[in-house]
Design a protein around this motif. Structure first.
Motif, PDB file in Angstrom:
ATOM      1  N   MET A   2      18.886  58.369  22.245  1.00  0.00           N
ATOM      2  CA  MET A   2      19.296  57.002  22.944  1.00  0.00           C
ATOM      3  C   MET A   2      18.200  56.294  23.116  1.00  0.00           C
ATOM      4  SD  MET A   2      21.074  56.026  26.428  1.00  0.00           S
ATOM      5  CE  MET A   2      21.030  57.519  27.283  1.00  0.00           C
ATOM      6  N   ASN A   3      17.853  54.945  22.704  1.00  0.00           N
ATOM      7  CA  ASN A   3      17.032  53.969  23.102  1.00  0.00           C
ATOM      8  C   ASN A   3      16.801  53.547  24.624  1.00  0.00           C
ATOM      9  OD1 ASN A   3      15.423  51.774  23.522  1.00  0.00           O
ATOM     10  ND2 ASN A   3      15.611  51.093  21.441  1.00  0.00           N
ATOM     11  N   GLU A   4      15.858  54.444  25.441  1.00  0.00           N
ATOM     12  CA  GLU A   4      15.623  54.325  26.800  1.00  0.00           C
ATOM     13  C   GLU A   4      15.477  52.954  27.253  1.00  0.00           C
ATOM     14  OE1 GLU A   4      16.156  56.744  29.093  1.00  0.00           O
ATOM     15  OE2 GLU A   4      16.677  58.046  27.382  1.00  0.00           O
ATOM     16  N   GLU A   5      14.881  52.102  26.725  1.00  0.00           N
ATOM     17  CA  GLU A   5      14.570  50.762  26.865  1.00  0.00           C
ATOM     18  C   GLU A   5      15.908  49.930  26.850  1.00  0.00           C
ATOM     19  OE1 GLU A   5      12.358  47.886  28.521  1.00  0.00           O
ATOM     20  OE2 GLU A   5      11.506  49.779  28.021  1.00  0.00           O
ATOM     21  N   ARG A   6      16.514  50.215  25.707  1.00  0.00           N
ATOM     22  CA  ARG A   6      18.003  49.326  25.691  1.00  0.00           C
ATOM     23  C   ARG A   6      18.768  49.884  26.789  1.00  0.00           C
ATOM     24  NH1 ARG A   6      22.440  48.562  21.147  1.00  0.00           N
ATOM     25  NH2 ARG A   6      24.285  48.400  22.504  1.00  0.00           N
ATOM     26  N   PHE A   7      18.908  51.228  26.944  1.00  0.00           N
ATOM     27  CA  PHE A   7      19.661  51.802  28.133  1.00  0.00           C
ATOM     28  C   PHE A   7      19.217  50.971  29.623  1.00  0.00           C
ATOM     29  CE2 PHE A   7      20.562  55.113  31.265  1.00  0.00           C
ATOM     30  CZ  PHE A   7      21.887  54.955  31.267  1.00  0.00           C
ATOM     31  N   LYS A   8      17.802  50.976  29.684  1.00  0.00           N
ATOM     32  CA  LYS A   8      17.494  50.492  30.918  1.00  0.00           C
ATOM     33  C   LYS A   8      17.782  48.678  31.198  1.00  0.00           C
ATOM     34  CE  LYS A   8      13.363  53.239  31.908  1.00  0.00           C
ATOM     35  NZ  LYS A   8      11.906  53.596  31.807  1.00  0.00           N
ATOM     36  N   THR A   9      17.827  47.958  29.865  1.00  0.00           N
ATOM     37  CA  THR A   9      18.201  46.801  29.919  1.00  0.00           C
ATOM     38  C   THR A   9      19.577  46.690  30.302  1.00  0.00           C
ATOM     39  OG1 THR A   9      16.422  46.129  28.148  1.00  0.00           O
ATOM     40  CG2 THR A   9      18.222  44.892  28.457  1.00  0.00           C
ATOM     41  N   GLU A  10      20.589  47.659  29.688  1.00  0.00           N
ATOM     42  CA  GLU A  10      21.894  47.302  30.038  1.00  0.00           C
ATOM     43  C   GLU A  10      22.203  47.799  31.316  1.00  0.00           C
ATOM     44  OE1 GLU A  10      24.384  49.598  27.232  1.00  0.00           O
ATOM     45  OE2 GLU A  10      23.106  49.133  25.412  1.00  0.00           O
ATOM     46  N   LEU A  11      21.636  48.516  32.189  1.00  0.00           N
ATOM     47  CA  LEU A  11      21.831  48.826  33.268  1.00  0.00           C
ATOM     48  C   LEU A  11      21.324  47.703  34.228  1.00  0.00           C
ATOM     49  CD1 LEU A  11      20.716  52.881  33.902  1.00  0.00           C
ATOM     50  CD2 LEU A  11      22.880  51.915  34.054  1.00  0.00           C
ATOM     51  N   ASN A  12      20.315  47.025  34.004  1.00  0.00           N
ATOM     52  CA  ASN A  12      20.011  45.779  34.765  1.00  0.00           C
ATOM     53  C   ASN A  12      21.036  44.682  34.358  1.00  0.00           C
ATOM     54  OD1 ASN A  12      17.491  46.860  35.803  1.00  0.00           O
ATOM     55  ND2 ASN A  12      16.184  46.359  34.033  1.00  0.00           N
ATOM     56  N   GLN A  13      21.657  44.754  33.154  1.00  0.00           N
ATOM     57  CA  GLN A  13      22.672  43.732  32.964  1.00  0.00           C
ATOM     58  C   GLN A  13      23.635  43.958  33.939  1.00  0.00           C
ATOM     59  OE1 GLN A  13      24.760  44.057  29.465  1.00  0.00           O
ATOM     60  NE2 GLN A  13      25.532  42.091  29.470  1.00  0.00           N
ATOM     61  N   LEU A  14      24.097  45.078  34.121  1.00  0.00           N
ATOM     62  CA  LEU A  14      25.204  45.489  34.829  1.00  0.00           C
ATOM     63  C   LEU A  14      25.063  45.417  36.270  1.00  0.00           C
ATOM     64  CD1 LEU A  14      28.175  46.811  34.800  1.00  0.00           C
ATOM     65  CD2 LEU A  14      27.260  48.997  35.178  1.00  0.00           C
ATOM     66  N   ILE A  15      23.833  45.488  36.969  1.00  0.00           N
ATOM     67  CA  ILE A  15      23.389  45.372  38.197  1.00  0.00           C
ATOM     68  C   ILE A  15      23.413  43.722  38.382  1.00  0.00           C
ATOM     69  CG2 ILE A  15      21.436  45.448  39.853  1.00  0.00           C
ATOM     70  CD1 ILE A  15      20.852  48.243  38.662  1.00  0.00           C
ATOM     71  N   THR A  16      23.033  43.027  37.506  1.00  0.00           N
ATOM     72  CA  THR A  16      22.898  41.605  37.518  1.00  0.00           C
ATOM     73  C   THR A  16      24.407  41.023  37.794  1.00  0.00           C
ATOM     74  OG1 THR A  16      20.912  41.355  36.420  1.00  0.00           O
ATOM     75  CG2 THR A  16      22.250  39.412  36.519  1.00  0.00           C
ATOM     76  N   ILE A  17      25.115  41.374  36.787  1.00  0.00           N
ATOM     77  CA  ILE A  17      26.683  40.997  37.025  1.00  0.00           C
ATOM     78  C   ILE A  17      27.188  41.401  38.097  1.00  0.00           C
ATOM     79  CG2 ILE A  17      28.758  41.569  35.933  1.00  0.00           C
ATOM     80  CD1 ILE A  17      27.544  41.704  33.138  1.00  0.00           C
ATOM     81  N   LYS A  18      26.953  42.686  38.722  1.00  0.00           N
ATOM     82  CA  LYS A  18      27.312  42.792  39.928  1.00  0.00           C
ATOM     83  C   LYS A  18      27.113  41.872  41.093  1.00  0.00           C
ATOM     84  CE  LYS A  18      26.898  46.397  43.683  1.00  0.00           C
ATOM     85  NZ  LYS A  18      26.147  45.740  44.746  1.00  0.00           N
ATOM     86  N   ARG A  19      25.735  41.371  41.061  1.00  0.00           N
ATOM     87  CA  ARG A  19      25.273  40.510  42.117  1.00  0.00           C
ATOM     88  C   ARG A  19      25.737  39.190  41.698  1.00  0.00           C
ATOM     89  NH1 ARG A  19      19.236  42.370  40.769  1.00  0.00           N
ATOM     90  NH2 ARG A  19      19.229  44.089  42.135  1.00  0.00           N
ATOM     91  N   ILE A  20      25.912  38.783  40.580  1.00  0.00           N
ATOM     92  CA  ILE A  20      26.693  37.375  40.362  1.00  0.00           C
ATOM     93  C   ILE A  20      28.171  37.554  40.967  1.00  0.00           C
ATOM     94  CG2 ILE A  20      27.673  36.007  38.445  1.00  0.00           C
ATOM     95  CD1 ILE A  20      25.095  36.726  36.831  1.00  0.00           C
TER      96      ILE A  20
END
Length: 182
Positions: free
Chosen positions: A1-19
């Motif tokens: 798994m590409n760790e950088e991509r995974f971190k980006t996807e988790l950050n996206q999910l956290i951002t959506i949660k905040r929105i």
């Protein structure tokens, strides 16, 4: 798994949660709980939308408004494996959801690097909305649904489903997902 991509996807999910917390139109909310230090296993509770739950029948449909899911992201994600997503109690009453909480993605059980974790969760929300996204219902193999009783119920009640499951603005939710892509 590409760790950088995974971190980006988790950050996206956290951002959506905040929105979603600030969105005055969508009732949809997320709680995110880390189950492992590396976030490969985590729990998302989808709140604020109504859907049918196991135990429903044509004469007595039961609903819930909170749906916890456990997500496990395998090492081969996204090129060789898809995330494992399983409902905890309450289990949705849906043709794509097994009574033990596992999800059948239909033709989507194959890896697709174009999808992010947020896209997979969007698919879960679409299932909770039942027939609001007809395309997801049409992917069901009628000879082998995950939940035959739910498929029969949907076929008999498709015209009155909104009486049980108020639709949310899925287009708005998709916009938030697309705007937060890394």
């Amino acid at each position: 798994m590409n760790e950088e991509r995974f971190k980006t996807e988790l950050n996206q999910l956290i951002t959506i949660k905040r929105i979603l917390q600030d969105d005055k139109i969508l009732p949809l909310r997320f709680d995110i709980e880390r189950l492992t230090l590396d976030h490969r296993r985590f729990k998302v509770t989808i709140r604020g939308i109504t859907s049918l739950i196991v135990g429903s029948s044509s004469s007595f449909p039961m609903t819930a408004n909170n749906f916890p899911i456990r997500i496990e992201v395998p090492s081969g994600y996204p090129w060789h494996a898809i995330p494992s997503i399983r409902f905890e109690s309450p289990i949705p009453f849906h043709p794509h959801v097994f009574t033990h909480g596992g999800i059948c993605w239909g033709t989507g059980n194959s890896p697709n690097p174009d999808l992010t974790i947020s896209d997979w969760i969007r698919g879960v929300v679409e299932y909770l909305q039942y027939n609001q996204d007809q395309a997801s219902m049409l992917k069901i193999n009628p000879s082998s649904p995950a939940n035959r009783e739910a498929l029969n119920w949907w076929q008999q009640n498709n015209g009155s489903i909104r009486r049980y499951i108020p639709p949310i603005d899925m287009a708005r939710f998709r916009v938030w997902i697309n705007r937060t892509r890394g």
